[in-house]
Design a protein around this motif. Structure first.
Motif, PDB file in Angstrom:
ATOM      1  N   MET A   1       0.853  -1.174   0.000  1.00  0.00           N
ATOM      2  CA  MET A   1       0.000   0.000   0.000  1.00  0.00           C
ATOM      3  C   MET A   1       0.897   1.234   0.000  1.00  0.00           C
ATOM      4  O   MET A   1       1.945   1.242   0.630  1.00  0.00           O
ATOM      5  N   GLN A   2       0.431   2.254  -0.698  1.00  0.00           N
ATOM      6  CA  GLN A   2       1.208   3.479  -0.812  1.00  0.00           C
ATOM      7  C   GLN A   2       0.445   4.635  -0.167  1.00  0.00           C
ATOM      8  O   GLN A   2      -0.786   4.703  -0.271  1.00  0.00           O
ATOM      9  N   PRO A   3       1.151   5.562   0.483  1.00  0.00           N
ATOM     10  CA  PRO A   3       0.459   6.700   1.077  1.00  0.00           C
ATOM     11  C   PRO A   3      -0.029   7.671   0.003  1.00  0.00           C
ATOM     12  O   PRO A   3       0.660   7.933  -0.977  1.00  0.00           O
ATOM     13  N   VAL A   4      -1.241   8.181   0.215  1.00  0.00           N
ATOM     14  CA  VAL A   4      -1.818   9.219  -0.634  1.00  0.00           C
ATOM     15  C   VAL A   4      -2.399  10.269   0.299  1.00  0.00           C
ATOM     16  O   VAL A   4      -3.119   9.936   1.238  1.00  0.00           O
ATOM     17  N   GLU A   5      -2.077  11.523   0.044  1.00  0.00           N
ATOM     18  CA  GLU A   5      -2.565  12.615   0.881  1.00  0.00           C
ATOM     19  C   GLU A   5      -3.694  13.353   0.180  1.00  0.00           C
ATOM     20  O   GLU A   5      -3.597  13.681  -1.006  1.00  0.00           O
ATOM     21  N   CYS A   6      -4.745  13.635   0.909  1.00  0.00           N
ATOM     22  CA  CYS A   6      -5.865  14.389   0.372  1.00  0.00           C
ATOM     23  C   CYS A   6      -5.428  15.836   0.153  1.00  0.00           C
ATOM     24  O   CYS A   6      -4.903  16.480   1.069  1.00  0.00           O
ATOM     25  N   ALA A   7      -5.647  16.333  -1.045  1.00  0.00           N
ATOM     26  CA  ALA A   7      -5.254  17.707  -1.378  1.00  0.00           C
ATOM     27  C   ALA A   7      -6.115  18.735  -0.660  1.00  0.00           C
ATOM     28  O   ALA A   7      -5.712  19.890  -0.522  1.00  0.00           O
ATOM     29  N   THR A   8      -7.269  18.335  -0.146  1.00  0.00           N
ATOM     30  CA  THR A   8      -8.167  19.272   0.525  1.00  0.00           C
ATOM     31  C   THR A   8      -7.882  19.404   2.019  1.00  0.00           C
ATOM     32  O   THR A   8      -7.722  20.498   2.529  1.00  0.00           O
ATOM     33  N   CYS A   9      -7.797  18.266   2.727  1.00  0.00           N
ATOM     34  CA  CYS A   9      -7.651  18.343   4.189  1.00  0.00           C
ATOM     35  C   CYS A   9      -6.293  17.866   4.697  1.00  0.00           C
ATOM     36  O   CYS A   9      -5.972  18.044   5.863  1.00  0.00           O
ATOM     37  N   GLY A  10      -5.507  17.226   3.832  1.00  0.00           N
ATOM     38  CA  GLY A  10      -4.196  16.749   4.243  1.00  0.00           C
ATOM     39  C   GLY A  10      -4.210  15.392   4.904  1.00  0.00           C
ATOM     40  O   GLY A  10      -3.168  14.867   5.282  1.00  0.00           O
ATOM     41  N   ASN A  11      -5.393  14.803   5.070  1.00  0.00           N
ATOM     42  CA  ASN A  11      -5.470  13.468   5.647  1.00  0.00           C
ATOM     43  C   ASN A  11      -4.709  12.489   4.754  1.00  0.00           C
ATOM     44  O   ASN A  11      -4.776  12.572   3.542  1.00  0.00           O
ATOM     45  N   GLN A  12      -3.974  11.603   5.361  1.00  0.00           N
ATOM     46  CA  GLN A  12      -3.219  10.618   4.594  1.00  0.00           C
ATOM     47  C   GLN A  12      -3.826   9.246   4.786  1.00  0.00           C
ATOM     48  O   GLN A  12      -4.166   8.849   5.893  1.00  0.00           O
ATOM     49  N   VAL A  13      -3.984   8.526   3.675  1.00  0.00           N
ATOM     50  CA  VAL A  13      -4.486   7.152   3.697  1.00  0.00           C
ATOM     51  C   VAL A  13      -3.451   6.268   3.026  1.00  0.00           C
ATOM     52  O   VAL A  13      -2.547   6.753   2.344  1.00  0.00           O
ATOM     53  N   LEU A  14      -3.576   4.981   3.235  1.00  0.00           N
ATOM     54  CA  LEU A  14      -2.777   4.014   2.493  1.00  0.00           C
ATOM     55  C   LEU A  14      -3.677   3.478   1.394  1.00  0.00           C
ATOM     56  O   LEU A  14      -4.846   3.160   1.628  1.00  0.00           O
ATOM     57  N   CYS A  15      -3.142   3.404   0.198  1.00  0.00           N
ATOM     58  CA  CYS A  15      -3.969   3.083  -0.956  1.00  0.00           C
ATOM     59  C   CYS A  15      -3.270   2.084  -1.859  1.00  0.00           C
ATOM     60  O   CYS A  15      -2.051   2.106  -1.999  1.00  0.00           O
ATOM     61  N   GLU A  16      -4.081   1.212  -2.461  1.00  0.00           N
ATOM     62  CA  GLU A  16      -3.557   0.264  -3.438  1.00  0.00           C
ATOM     63  C   GLU A  16      -4.566   0.162  -4.571  1.00  0.00           C
ATOM     64  O   GLU A  16      -5.767   0.057  -4.333  1.00  0.00           O
ATOM     65  N   LYS A  17      -4.066   0.227  -5.791  1.00  0.00           N
ATOM     66  CA  LYS A  17      -4.912   0.114  -6.974  1.00  0.00           C
ATOM     67  C   LYS A  17      -4.599  -1.215  -7.645  1.00  0.00           C
ATOM     68  O   LYS A  17      -3.508  -1.423  -8.139  1.00  0.00           O
ATOM     69  N   PHE A  18      -5.573  -2.119  -7.642  1.00  0.00           N
ATOM     70  CA  PHE A  18      -5.404  -3.409  -8.292  1.00  0.00           C
ATOM     71  C   PHE A  18      -5.755  -3.325  -9.766  1.00  0.00           C
ATOM     72  O   PHE A  18      -5.296  -4.118 -10.567  1.00  0.00           O
ATOM     73  N   SER A  19      -6.597  -2.359 -10.117  1.00  0.00           N
ATOM     74  CA  SER A  19      -6.976  -2.065 -11.492  1.00  0.00           C
ATOM     75  C   SER A  19      -7.559  -0.654 -11.473  1.00  0.00           C
ATOM     76  O   SER A  19      -7.708  -0.055 -10.410  1.00  0.00           O
ATOM     77  N   MET A  20      -7.904  -0.137 -12.635  1.00  0.00           N
ATOM     78  CA  MET A  20      -8.495   1.204 -12.660  1.00  0.00           C
ATOM     79  C   MET A  20      -9.831   1.225 -11.914  1.00  0.00           C
ATOM     80  O   MET A  20     -10.211   2.249 -11.365  1.00  0.00           O
ATOM     81  N   ALA A  21     -10.509   0.095 -11.852  1.00  0.00           N
ATOM     82  CA  ALA A  21     -11.817   0.034 -11.196  1.00  0.00           C
ATOM     83  C   ALA A  21     -11.749  -0.381  -9.729  1.00  0.00           C
ATOM     84  O   ALA A  21     -12.708  -0.186  -8.994  1.00  0.00           O
ATOM     85  N   HIS A  22     -10.631  -0.941  -9.277  1.00  0.00           N
ATOM     86  CA  HIS A  22     -10.545  -1.481  -7.921  1.00  0.00           C
ATOM     87  C   HIS A  22      -9.502  -0.730  -7.112  1.00  0.00           C
ATOM     88  O   HIS A  22      -8.311  -0.806  -7.402  1.00  0.00           O
ATOM     89  N   THR A  23      -9.974  -0.027  -6.097  1.00  0.00           N
ATOM     90  CA  THR A  23      -9.101   0.736  -5.212  1.00  0.00           C
ATOM     91  C   THR A  23      -9.326   0.287  -3.782  1.00  0.00           C
ATOM     92  O   THR A  23     -10.459   0.213  -3.324  1.00  0.00           O
ATOM     93  N   SER A  24      -8.250   0.001  -3.080  1.00  0.00           N
ATOM     94  CA  SER A  24      -8.321  -0.353  -1.673  1.00  0.00           C
ATOM     95  C   SER A  24      -7.755   0.816  -0.868  1.00  0.00           C
ATOM     96  O   SER A  24      -6.654   1.285  -1.148  1.00  0.00           O
ATOM     97  N   VAL A  25      -8.521   1.287   0.120  1.00  0.00           N
ATOM     98  CA  VAL A  25      -8.105   2.425   0.936  1.00  0.00           C
ATOM     99  C   VAL A  25      -8.133   2.023   2.401  1.00  0.00           C
ATOM    100  O   VAL A  25      -9.115   1.476   2.890  1.00  0.00           O
ATOM    101  N   GLN A  26      -7.041   2.315   3.090  1.00  0.00           N
ATOM    102  CA  GLN A  26      -6.967   2.076   4.530  1.00  0.00           C
ATOM    103  C   GLN A  26      -6.762   3.427   5.198  1.00  0.00           C
ATOM    104  O   GLN A  26      -5.755   4.097   4.978  1.00  0.00           O
ATOM    105  N   TRP A  27      -7.717   3.827   6.015  1.00  0.00           N
ATOM    106  CA  TRP A  27      -7.618   5.113   6.712  1.00  0.00           C
ATOM    107  C   TRP A  27      -6.591   4.988   7.828  1.00  0.00           C
ATOM    108  O   TRP A  27      -6.547   3.985   8.541  1.00  0.00           O
ATOM    109  N   THR A  28      -5.766   6.014   7.989  1.00  0.00           N
ATOM    110  CA  THR A  28      -4.729   5.994   9.016  1.00  0.00           C
ATOM    111  C   THR A  28      -5.062   6.927  10.176  1.00  0.00           C
ATOM    112  O   THR A  28      -4.321   7.015  11.124  1.00  0.00           O
ATOM    113  N   ALA A  29      -6.177   7.636  10.081  1.00  0.00           N
ATOM    114  CA  ALA A  29      -6.615   8.532  11.155  1.00  0.00           C
ATOM    115  C   ALA A  29      -8.130   8.441  11.242  1.00  0.00           C
ATOM    116  O   ALA A  29      -8.788   7.871  10.373  1.00  0.00           O
ATOM    117  N   ASP A  30      -8.683   9.015  12.270  1.00  0.00           N
ATOM    118  CA  ASP A  30     -10.128   9.033  12.427  1.00  0.00           C
ATOM    119  C   ASP A  30     -10.720  10.007  11.410  1.00  0.00           C
ATOM    120  O   ASP A  30     -10.629  11.219  11.562  1.00  0.00           O
TER     121      ASP A  30
END
Length: 79
Positions: free
Chosen positions: A1-30
């Protein structure tokens, strides 16, 4: 999983794209505290468990794919 930061609020999630249609997101904060969209919906009486995603975060993930900072592990076999 790779970190991705939201351009709006700065929240960072861990994300993995298995295909253009399948995205897995793991929240790292509340999300209800950090993310303005989640916070606004929870404050209005909603449950964060019922919120599928944040539009700003989705846009940030799409931009990361476009820029190449988030790779898509396309599992298609070349035929």
């Amino acid at each position: 999983m790779q970190p991705v930061e939201c351009a709006t609020c700065g929240n960072q999630v861990l994300c993995e794209k298995f295909s253009m249609a399948h995205t897995s997101v793991q929240w790292t904060a509340d999300a209800a505290v950090v993310c303005a969209e989640f916070r606004d919906r929870v404050t209005a009486g909603g449950s964060s468990a019922r919120i599928r995603t944040c539009r700003a975060l989705r846009d940030s993930i799409d931009l990361a794919v476009e820029k190449g900072t988030l790779e898509v592990a396309d599992v298609r076999a070349d035929v």
